[in-house]
Design an enzyme around this catalytic site. Structure first.
Site, PDB file in Angstrom:
ATOM      1  N   GLU A  64       0.819  -1.220   0.000  1.00  0.00           N
ATOM      2  CA  GLU A  64       0.000   0.000   0.000  1.00  0.00           C
ATOM      3  C   GLU A  64       0.850   1.266   0.000  1.00  0.00           C
ATOM      4  O   GLU A  64       0.496   2.268   0.622  1.00  0.00           O
ATOM      5  CB  GLU A  64      -0.978   0.025   1.188  1.00  0.00           C
ATOM      6  CG  GLU A  64      -2.157  -0.885   1.039  1.00  0.00           C
ATOM      7  CD  GLU A  64      -2.843  -0.740  -0.297  1.00  0.00           C
ATOM      8  OE1 GLU A  64      -2.846   0.368  -0.850  1.00  0.00           O
ATOM      9  OE2 GLU A  64      -3.333  -1.750  -0.798  1.00  0.00           O
TER      10      GLU A  64
HETATM   11  C1  LIG Z   1       2.767  -9.418   0.247  1.00  0.00           C
HETATM   12  C2  LIG Z   1       2.431  -8.319  -0.699  1.00  0.00           C
HETATM   13  C3  LIG Z   1       1.108  -8.096  -1.024  1.00  0.00           C
HETATM   14  C4  LIG Z   1       0.780  -7.129  -1.970  1.00  0.00           C
HETATM   15  N1  LIG Z   1      -0.520  -6.984  -2.367  1.00  0.00           N
HETATM   16  C5  LIG Z   1      -0.800  -6.212  -3.442  1.00  0.00           C
HETATM   17  C6  LIG Z   1      -2.114  -6.185  -3.996  1.00  0.00           C
HETATM   18  O1  LIG Z   1      -3.035  -6.835  -3.502  1.00  0.00           O
HETATM   19  N2  LIG Z   1      -2.325  -5.421  -5.115  1.00  0.00           N
HETATM   20  C7  LIG Z   1      -1.337  -4.699  -5.683  1.00  0.00           C
HETATM   21  O2  LIG Z   1      -1.586  -4.050  -6.686  1.00  0.00           O
HETATM   22  N3  LIG Z   1      -0.083  -4.685  -5.177  1.00  0.00           N
HETATM   23  C8  LIG Z   1       0.198  -5.431  -4.063  1.00  0.00           C
HETATM   24  N4  LIG Z   1       1.475  -5.452  -3.551  1.00  0.00           N
HETATM   25  C9  LIG Z   1       2.509  -4.642  -4.179  1.00  0.00           C
HETATM   26  C10 LIG Z   1       2.993  -3.525  -3.285  1.00  0.00           C
HETATM   27  O3  LIG Z   1       2.049  -2.505  -3.200  1.00  0.00           O
HETATM   28  C11 LIG Z   1       4.357  -3.077  -3.834  1.00  0.00           C
HETATM   29  O4  LIG Z   1       5.271  -4.109  -3.519  1.00  0.00           O
HETATM   30  C12 LIG Z   1       4.818  -1.767  -3.270  1.00  0.00           C
HETATM   31  O5  LIG Z   1       3.976  -0.728  -3.668  1.00  0.00           O
HETATM   32  C13 LIG Z   1       6.258  -1.433  -3.686  1.00  0.00           C
HETATM   33  O6  LIG Z   1       6.462  -1.656  -5.040  1.00  0.00           O
HETATM   34  P1  LIG Z   1       7.710  -2.569  -5.520  1.00  0.00           P
HETATM   35  O7  LIG Z   1       7.653  -3.830  -4.740  1.00  0.00           O
HETATM   36  O8  LIG Z   1       7.663  -2.665  -6.983  1.00  0.00           O
HETATM   37  O9  LIG Z   1       8.971  -1.797  -5.050  1.00  0.00           O
HETATM   38  P2  LIG Z   1       9.692  -0.592  -5.844  1.00  0.00           P
HETATM   39  O10 LIG Z   1       8.671   0.361  -6.337  1.00  0.00           O
HETATM   40  O11 LIG Z   1      10.643  -1.165  -6.792  1.00  0.00           O
HETATM   41  O12 LIG Z   1      10.477   0.082  -4.646  1.00  0.00           O
HETATM   42  C14 LIG Z   1      11.682  -0.473  -4.093  1.00  0.00           C
HETATM   43  C15 LIG Z   1      12.273   0.532  -3.117  1.00  0.00           C
HETATM   44  O13 LIG Z   1      12.550   1.754  -3.790  1.00  0.00           O
HETATM   45  C16 LIG Z   1      11.869   2.836  -3.184  1.00  0.00           C
HETATM   46  N5  LIG Z   1      11.385   3.754  -4.204  1.00  0.00           N
HETATM   47  C17 LIG Z   1      10.744   3.443  -5.351  1.00  0.00           C
HETATM   48  N6  LIG Z   1      10.455   4.546  -6.038  1.00  0.00           N
HETATM   49  C18 LIG Z   1      10.911   5.585  -5.324  1.00  0.00           C
HETATM   50  C19 LIG Z   1      10.914   6.999  -5.509  1.00  0.00           C
HETATM   51  N7  LIG Z   1      10.340   7.580  -6.558  1.00  0.00           N
HETATM   52  N8  LIG Z   1      11.479   7.762  -4.550  1.00  0.00           N
HETATM   53  C20 LIG Z   1      12.026   7.211  -3.452  1.00  0.00           C
HETATM   54  N9  LIG Z   1      12.068   5.891  -3.239  1.00  0.00           N
HETATM   55  C21 LIG Z   1      11.518   5.087  -4.156  1.00  0.00           C
HETATM   56  C22 LIG Z   1      10.715   2.211  -2.410  1.00  0.00           C
HETATM   57  O14 LIG Z   1      10.318   3.013  -1.312  1.00  0.00           O
HETATM   58  C23 LIG Z   1      11.332   0.887  -1.980  1.00  0.00           C
HETATM   59  O15 LIG Z   1      12.053   1.043  -0.801  1.00  0.00           O
HETATM   60  C24 LIG Z   1       1.798  -6.360  -2.554  1.00  0.00           C
HETATM   61  C25 LIG Z   1       3.135  -6.559  -2.176  1.00  0.00           C
HETATM   62  C26 LIG Z   1       3.445  -7.532  -1.274  1.00  0.00           C
HETATM   63  C27 LIG Z   1       4.887  -7.747  -0.917  1.00  0.00           C
END
Ligand SMILES: Cc1cc2nc3c(=O)[nH]c(=O)nc-3n(C[C@H](O)[C@H](O)[C@H](O)COP(=O)(O)OP(=O)(O)OC[C@H]3O[C@@H](n4cnc5c(N)ncnc54)[C@H](O)[C@@H]3O)c2cc1C
Length: 599
Positions: free
Chosen positions: A442
C-alpha cells in the site's frame, strides 16, 4: 496463550472515551441504532475472530496455499473463516439497510476488524480486500455493473482484489502497461500481467472480482492515462449466474516471509483473446477512483500493524508475568526465589515501549477511521470538508507511523521472550514476520513520505495541516490546566513548535529544488508522526487524569497505566525530535550526496 485477543477494555476506551463514538447515534444515518448495536457488533467480531480465525493462524502460516497448475489448495479452515465472516454480516456491515447492510459506522467496523487482524491477519486479508473492492464498485460503477456484482460481493459469494502492481512497476503507478482495448460491445479486452495481487486466486468464493488499473489504447502516458476496470475471474450471465471462465490465468504464487495464508499471485490477463473488462466510471479517471480504495487500505494496513503490535505486546506481557529469571541487582542471595522478568527494569522498559507503540497506533488508526466517518456523515458541510482534508493530509502518517512502530513493537516482543521469542512454539516470531509487510505494501514508507511532504501538506492551500495544528493547540489549552497533564503539554508544545519550524523550512527547500527538498522526506514523516501520536497520548492522559479519582481496583490501574505511558512517550519518544529537526532544517544531504560507486 491463543485466547489472548486484543483487549476489550482498551477498545472500549478508544471508541467511547477517546473518540465520542456514541455521539454518532445522533446522526440521521444511525438513528435506528443504539449503543447496544455497536457493542453487539464488537462482541460478534470477537467471537467469530476467536472461533474461526485465531485457531488456524499458525496452521495457515505453516501450510501456505499451493498451486498445482490448475487449482489453488489451502487449509479448509480458511473457507470456514470466510463463511463465518460473511454470515456475521461484516462484508456488508457499512452498507445501507436497503442493500442488505447493517449501516454500521466506519469506526465501529474498523474496531471490529482489529479483532480479526489480531486473530489471523493472513486469513482476514480476503474479506479486507473484498470490502474495499465492493466500496469501489458501489462508489464508481454504473447501475448495471453495480447490480450485477455488488450483491454477491456483499453476500460473500464473490470476493474482490485490487490489481495495480505489475512486474515492471510497483511504486510508480504512472508507468503501468496493462492495456485495455475497446471491444464492439462496449466492454474492453485486457492484456497484461499483474504481480503481488493478494487474494488473486483461490476457491473460497464462486467468483473473484479484480479491480484492475490499465491504460486504454492510445491513452496519454503517466497517471492521467490510467483507467479502472472490473475484470471477473468468471463472466457473469445476465441472470446473475456465474458463466464461462474469463481470460485471467494464475501464472503462479509468490512465497512470502509472512501473511502466508493469503495467496500472493502473478496474474496473466489476456493470454488468449483478451480478458473481458468493464470500464468503471469514466476513462482516464482510474487512479483517482483507485485512491479511494488505496486510502481506505492504507488506514487498514496501519490498523493491521497496530493489531499485530497489540498482540505482540499482550503476549510478551503475559510471558513476562510468568517467567522467573534472575534477581534484582541489589539482591545477592541465591536462596531467594527468582524474580519474574516483568520485575526487571529493562523488561519493563521494553513492555512500556511496546504499550506506547501498540496503543498509540491503535488510537491513530481509529481516529483516522472516525475522520472517514465524519467526512461522510458529519452534520454540516464544513465539518465534512474539514474531516476530509485532515484525513487526506494525515493518511500517509497513519499508514507509516503505525507500520514502522507497530513492527518495532513486534520486534521488541521477541526480545522480551528471549530465546522463546525466537522459536515457533510462541506466536511472536510470526507476528513479526506478518507485520514486516506493513511498511511495504500500500505504498512504501518512502513513497508515503514523499506524498506527505511533496503533495499533501500543500494541497488545498495547506488546510489539512492548519486544521491539525489547531486541533493540537486546542488540546494543549485544556491540558495546561490539568495538574497531571500540564508538564506533558509543555513537552508537546515544544514538539509542535519544532514541527512547525521544520515544516516551513522543508516546504521552502522543496519549492527551491524538489529533488533535494524531498531527500529527507522519510525522517520528516517520522518526526511528524511522533507529534501526531504525542497529541493522541496527551488526549489519553487527559481522560485518565479526569477519571482516575473516581475509579478503583483494575480501573485505577488502567488509567494509571495510561498516564505513565503518556509520560513515557512525551519524555522518551519526543526527546530526540530537536536533534532530528536540526538535520532537516540544516538541509543535511549526506545520504543524497553518497555516490552509487562509493557504496
Ligand atoms: C505481500 C504483498 C502483497 C501485496 N498486495 C498487493 C495487492 O493486492 N495489489 C497490488 O496491486 N499490489 C500489491 N502489492 C505490491 C505492493 O504494493 C508493492 O510491492 C509496493 O507498492 C512497492 O512496489 P515494488 O515492490 O515494486 O517496489 P519498488 O517500487 O521497486 O520500490 C523499491 C524501493 O525503492 C523505493 N522507491 C521506489 N520509487 C521511489 C521513488 N520515486 N522515490 C524514493 N524511493 C523510491 C521504495 O520506497 C522501496 O524502498 C503487494 C506486495 C506484497 C509484498
Amino acid at each position: 496463550m491463543t485466547d489472548l485477543l486484543l483487549n476489550e477494555r482498551e477498545l472500549r476506551f478508544q471508541l467511547y472515551e477517546l473518540l465520542d463514538t456514541e455521539a454518532l447515534l445522533q446522526r440521521p444515518r444511525y438513528a435506528e441504532h443504539d449503543r447496544g448495536v455497536f457493542d453487539a457488533s464488537l462482541t460478534t467480531a470477537r467471537q467469530v475472530a476467536a472461533e474461526f480465525f485465531a485457531p488456524h493462524n499458525a496452521k495457515g502460516d505453516a501450510n501456505e496455499p499451493t498451486f498445482d497448475g490448475e487449482r489453488v489448495h489451502m487449509i479448509p479452515e480458511t473457507k470456514a473463516a470466510w463463511d463465518a465472516f460473511a454470515a456475521a454480516g461484516f462484508l456488508a456491515a457499512q452498507h445501507d439497510f436497503a442493500d442488505g447492510g447493517l449501516q454500521l459506522p466506519e469506526v465501529v467496523l474498523r474496531a471490529c476488524m482489529a479483532y480479526f487482524n489480531a486473530a489471523n491477519i493472513a486469513s482476514v486479508a480476503y474479506p479486507f480486500l473484498s470490502i474495499g473492492a465492493a466500496n469501489l464498485v458501489k462508489a464508481f460503477a454504473d447501475v448495471k455493473l453495480r447490480e450485477r456484482f455488488l450483491p454477491p460481493m456483499l453476500e460473500g459469494r464473490f470476493s474482490g482484489t485490487m490489481a495495480l502492481t505489475e512486474p515492471g512497476q510497483g511504486s510508480a503507478l504512472g508507468d503501468l502497461r496493462t492495456l485495455a482495448r475497446p471491444a464492439d460491445d462496449g466492454t474492453y479486452r485486457i492484456f497484461g500481467q499483474k504481480m503481488f495481487i493478494s487474494g488473486g486466486d483461490h476457491e473460497l468464493t464462486e467468483n473473484i472480482v479484480h479491480m484492475v488499473l490499465a491504460r486504454i489504447e492510445g491513452a496519454p502516458a503517466g497517471t492521467k492515462g490510467i483507467s479502472l476496470f472490473l475484470v471477473p475471474k468468471f463472466l457473469v450471465n445476465a441472470d446473475g449466474s456465474v458463466g464461462l471462465r474469463n481470460d485471467v490465468a494464475l501464472a503462479g504464487l509468490l512465497h512470502k516471509m509472512g501473511y502466508r495464508n493469503t495467496t500472493s499471485t502473478v496474474l496473466g490477463f489476456g493470454e488468449r483473446d483478451g480478458a473481458v473488462g468493464y470500464l468503471v466510471g469514466e476513462a482516464h479517471q482510474g487512479l483517482s477512483y483507485m485512491f479511494q480504495m488505496m486510502n481506505e487500505a492504507r488506514i487498514g494496513v496501519g490498523l493491521g500493524a497496530a493489531s499485530l503490535a497489540y498482540q505482540s505486546y499482550i503476549h510478551a506481557l503475559d510471558y513476562a508475568r510468568q517467567r522467573p529469571q534472575g534477581r534484582h541487582p541489589n539482591n545477592k542471595n541465591p536462596l531467594t526465589p527468582q524474580a519474574r522478568i516483568v520485575e526487571h527494569a529493562d523488561v519493563r522498559r521494553m513492555l512500556l515501549q511496546q504499550k506506547v507503540y501498540a496503543e498509540g497506533s491503535l488510537a491513530l488508526c481509529l481516529y483516522a477511521s472516525s475522520l472517514v466517518e465524519d467526512a461522510h456523515t458529519a452534520t454540516t458541510e464544513l465539518e465534512r470538508r474539514n474531516a476530509a482534508e485532515l484525513l487526506d493530509m494525515l493518511t500517509p502518517v497513519v499508514k507509516t507511523w503505525s507500520s514502522r512502530y507497530g513492527l518495532l513493537a513486534s520486534e521488541i516482543g521477541i526480545q522480551v521472550l528471549g530465546g522463546a521469542g525466537y522459536t515457533r512454539e510462541y506466536p511472536l516470531e510470526q507476528y513479526y514476520r506478518d507485520n514486516r509487510l506493513n511498511p511495504i505494501h500500500e505504498g512504501t514508507e518512502g513513497i508515503q513520505a514523499i506524498d506527505l511532504l511533496g503533495r499533501k501538506l500543500g494541497s488545498r492551500g495547506g488546510d489539512g495541516y492548519r486544521l491539525f495544528v489547531a486541533e493540537v493547540l486546542a488540546t494543549l489549552l485544556v491540558a495546561n490546566n490539568d495538574i497531571h497533564c500540564a508538564p506533558l503539554a509543555a513537552l508537546l508544545a515544544d514538539a509542535l513548535g519544532i514541527l512547525e519550524q521544520v515544516t516551513t523550512s522543508l516546504q521552502e527547500q522543496v519549492a527551491a529544488d524538489a529533488t533535494l527538498g524531498l531527500a529527507n522526506a522519510t525522517p520528516y514523516l517520522d518526526l511528524f508522526g511522533r507529534v501526531v501520536v504525542g497529541w493522541l497520548w496527551l488526549r489519553q492522559a487527559l481522560l485518565a487524569s479526569r477519571t482516575l479519582s473516581a475509579t478503583q481496583g483494575s480501573e485505577t490501574d488502567f488509567y494509571q497505566g495510561k498516564l505513565q505511558a503518556a509520560h513515557y512517550f512525551m519524555t522518551w519518544e519526543l526527546a530526540s525530535l530537536e536533534s532530528q529537526a536540526r538535520l532537516l532544517t540544516d538541509a543535511n544531504h549526506i545520504a543524497y550526496y553518497m555516490r552509487d560507486s562509493w557504496f
